[in-house]
Design an enzyme around this catalytic site. Structure first.
Site, PDB file in Angstrom:
ATOM      1  N   GLN A 148      44.200  15.763  36.880  1.00 26.20           N
ATOM      2  CA  GLN A 148      43.657  16.138  38.187  1.00 26.20           C
ATOM      3  C   GLN A 148      43.148  14.919  38.943  1.00 26.20           C
ATOM      4  OE1 GLN A 148      39.906  18.291  38.121  1.00 26.20           O
ATOM      5  NE2 GLN A 148      40.536  19.559  39.828  1.00 26.20           N
ATOM      6  N   GLY A 149      43.605  14.739  40.182  1.00 25.41           N
ATOM      7  CA  GLY A 149      43.158  13.648  41.034  1.00 25.41           C
ATOM      8  C   GLY A 149      42.302  14.159  42.173  1.00 25.41           C
ATOM      9  N   TYR A 150      41.065  14.486  41.870  1.00 27.59           N
ATOM     10  CA  TYR A 150      40.133  14.998  42.874  1.00 27.59           C
ATOM     11  C   TYR A 150      39.012  13.992  43.140  1.00 27.59           C
ATOM     12  CZ  TYR A 150      41.736  19.833  43.559  1.00 27.59           C
ATOM     13  OH  TYR A 150      42.432  20.955  43.941  1.00 27.59           O
ATOM     14  N   SER A 151      38.115  13.807  42.181  1.00 30.38           N
ATOM     15  CA  SER A 151      36.921  12.993  42.385  1.00 30.38           C
ATOM     16  C   SER A 151      37.276  11.532  42.678  1.00 30.38           C
ATOM     17  CB  SER A 151      36.014  13.045  41.158  1.00 30.38           C
ATOM     18  OG  SER A 151      35.513  14.351  40.954  1.00 30.38           O
TER      19      SER A 151
ATOM     20  N   SER B  16      28.445  21.768  39.806  1.00 27.31           N
ATOM     21  CA  SER B  16      27.182  21.563  39.091  1.00 27.31           C
ATOM     22  C   SER B  16      26.347  22.845  39.088  1.00 27.31           C
ATOM     23  CB  SER B  16      26.384  20.419  39.726  1.00 27.31           C
ATOM     24  OG  SER B  16      25.874  20.812  40.981  1.00 27.31           O
ATOM     25  N   ASN B  17      25.505  22.968  38.066  1.00 23.61           N
ATOM     26  CA  ASN B  17      24.697  24.179  37.948  1.00 23.61           C
ATOM     27  C   ASN B  17      23.748  24.361  39.133  1.00 23.61           C
ATOM     28  OD1 ASN B  17      26.018  24.533  35.563  1.00 23.61           O
ATOM     29  ND2 ASN B  17      24.198  24.618  34.277  1.00 23.61           N
ATOM     30  N   GLU B  18      23.307  23.258  39.720  1.00 24.42           N
ATOM     31  CA  GLU B  18      22.449  23.365  40.896  1.00 24.42           C
ATOM     32  C   GLU B  18      23.203  24.022  42.052  1.00 24.42           C
ATOM     33  OE1 GLU B  18      20.782  20.560  38.130  1.00 24.42           O
ATOM     34  OE2 GLU B  18      22.779  20.683  39.029  1.00 24.42           O
TER      35      GLU B  18
ATOM     36  N   GLU C 279      39.519  26.959  38.097  1.00 28.54           N
ATOM     37  CA  GLU C 279      38.923  26.030  37.144  1.00 28.54           C
ATOM     38  C   GLU C 279      37.709  26.637  36.469  1.00 28.54           C
ATOM     39  OE1 GLU C 279      37.040  21.494  36.975  1.00 28.54           O
ATOM     40  OE2 GLU C 279      37.538  22.408  38.901  1.00 28.54           O
TER      41      GLU C 279
END
Length: 400
Positions: A126-129, A385-387, A246
């Site tokens: 995967q090329g996301y971040s 993220s959980n936040e 995902e």
């Protein structure tokens, strides 16, 4: 809402259990159950074994090679794979890019890529971040510019945290094709062959010396226009669709149930004041509280499965599963390290990589636990993220 398994469900479980017991290679199973590191060959061997049975993509539509299983059967499958120690099929092809191709790709892309994903001809990443574009993914800067003849894109930029990119044949990428548009509106979705000239993969060596993630650099990489999925500048729509897939199964209840059993066995073997550690009131209370949380999570998963079986998509429950699932996973690793105490300190990468049969300390169960603990710090971050998940819950339930 019926959360009980039917007789047909129980029969299906027995069929799955029998096949897994007969076909999961013993060496792969041992690595998973003992927290050692499966290699590329292990993942490919297992994927191809599943493909031979027709079980490598249980959630795919039958027309593309799926099993036709309902939501309950897929849940049983995931649970039994976790119980027996199967490594699982890597999600990047089967669970992430494939649904995007099915939904938004053209017929040529479907006919070419989907069979190769199904039987693991192609390993995907995967090329996301990007550096500076993680949580705010829409701020990505990797550029893709059309050539004058309109037949190709020239891609320049960098992706990071690319899981297992060193093994990949293909990468699906979000790239900026219109730098003047609003940031969510100028992004396209490309499928890029990792052997294309101009691509460099550089490892990010983790705290446990694992090469699990990488940086990927694109230097004037030429990508045919036909490798774009859907419309130009509509990639953000496809990215959001992919992220929904995902997060499916991220609670990993089956894995946590297996690891809870490992934790209890570990604690029974350790002594405190002349008794098994599991009988210590303080430590035993921690394990009991964890088990209650896991039971509650499993019931929530079954509620989601029941809703899916009735044709309803998950709402804020998906975020709840992500939060609680990852918190439980992290707490499990914390209690494992606490159970063995100083025996978790020695770092033995040769044992983790299966270069030695036994750990240098002679305590095989303890040897991988520190690395296991540190690796699981990431679970509350990836997949949203959980936040952020808490924000989603507050918006969808409380209207905040």
């Amino acid at each position: 809402m019926d959360l009980n398994y039917s007789a047909a469900d129980d029969a299906f479980r027995e069929e799955v259990r029998g096949w897994l017991e007969a076909n999961l290679p013993a060496d792969i199973r041992a690595k998973v159950l003992n927290h050692r590191r499966p290699n590329r060959d292990d993942f490919v061997r297992w994927h191809k074994a599943l493909a031979g049975k027709g079980w490598s993509a249980p959630h795919w539509p039958v027309q593309y090679g799926g099993t036709g299983w309902n939501a309950t059967q897929r849940h049983i499958w995931d649970e039994e794979c976790a119980r027996v120690g199967a490594p699982g099929v890597l999600p990047f092809g089967v669970a992430m890019v494939a649904p995007v191709i099915m939904k938004f790709g053209n017929e040529q892309q479907k006919s070419y890529y989907l069979p190769r994903i199904l039987d693991c001809t192609d390993w995907w990443c995967q090329g996301y971040s990007e550096p500076g574009s993680g949580s705010d993914l829409a701020s990505l800067k990797t550029r893709a510019e059309l050539t004058p003849d309109g037949k190709s894109y020239i891609v320049n930029g960098q992706k990071t945290w690319t899981t297992l990119g060193q093994h990949a044949d293909m990468i699906f990428c979000l790239v900026r094709t219109d730098p003047e548009a609003k940031k969510q509106e100028g992004i396209s979705f490309l499928l890029i062959d990792m052997k294309t000239p101009g691509i460099t993969v550089r490892p990010i060596v983790m705290l446990d010396e694992e090469r699990e993630v990488n940086e990927v650099f694109f230097d004037n990489v030429q990508v045919p226009v036909e490798n774009r999925v859907g419309e130009e500048n509509r990639g953000w729509t496809y990215a959001k669709y992919l992220l929904g897939h995902e997060r499916t199964g991220i609670a990993r209840v089956g894995n946590s149930k297996r690891e809870l059993g490992f934790l209890k066995r570990l604690a029974r073997g350790q002594q405190k004041n002349g008794k098994p550690l599991l009988e210590d009131p303080v430590f035993g209370a921690k394990v009991a509280a964890l088990e209650i949380e896991l039971m509650a999570l499993e019931i929530t998963v079954l509620r989601v499965v029941s809703s899916e079986a009735a044709g309803k998509g998950p709402g804020p429950e998906a975020s709840m599963l992500k939060i609680k699932g990852t918190e439980i996973q992290q707490l499990l690793t914390e209690l494992m390290v606490e159970a063995v105490g100083p025996y978790a300190q020695p770092f033995d990468p040769a044992y983790l990589e299966c270069e030695h049969e036994h750990a240098v300390t002679g305590f095989d169960d303890a040897a991988p636990l520190a690395a296991y603990y540190f690796n699981f710090r990431k679970t509350s971050i990836y997949g949203g993220s959980n936040e952020i998940q808490k924000n989603i819950i507050s918006q969808m339930i409380l209207g905040l």
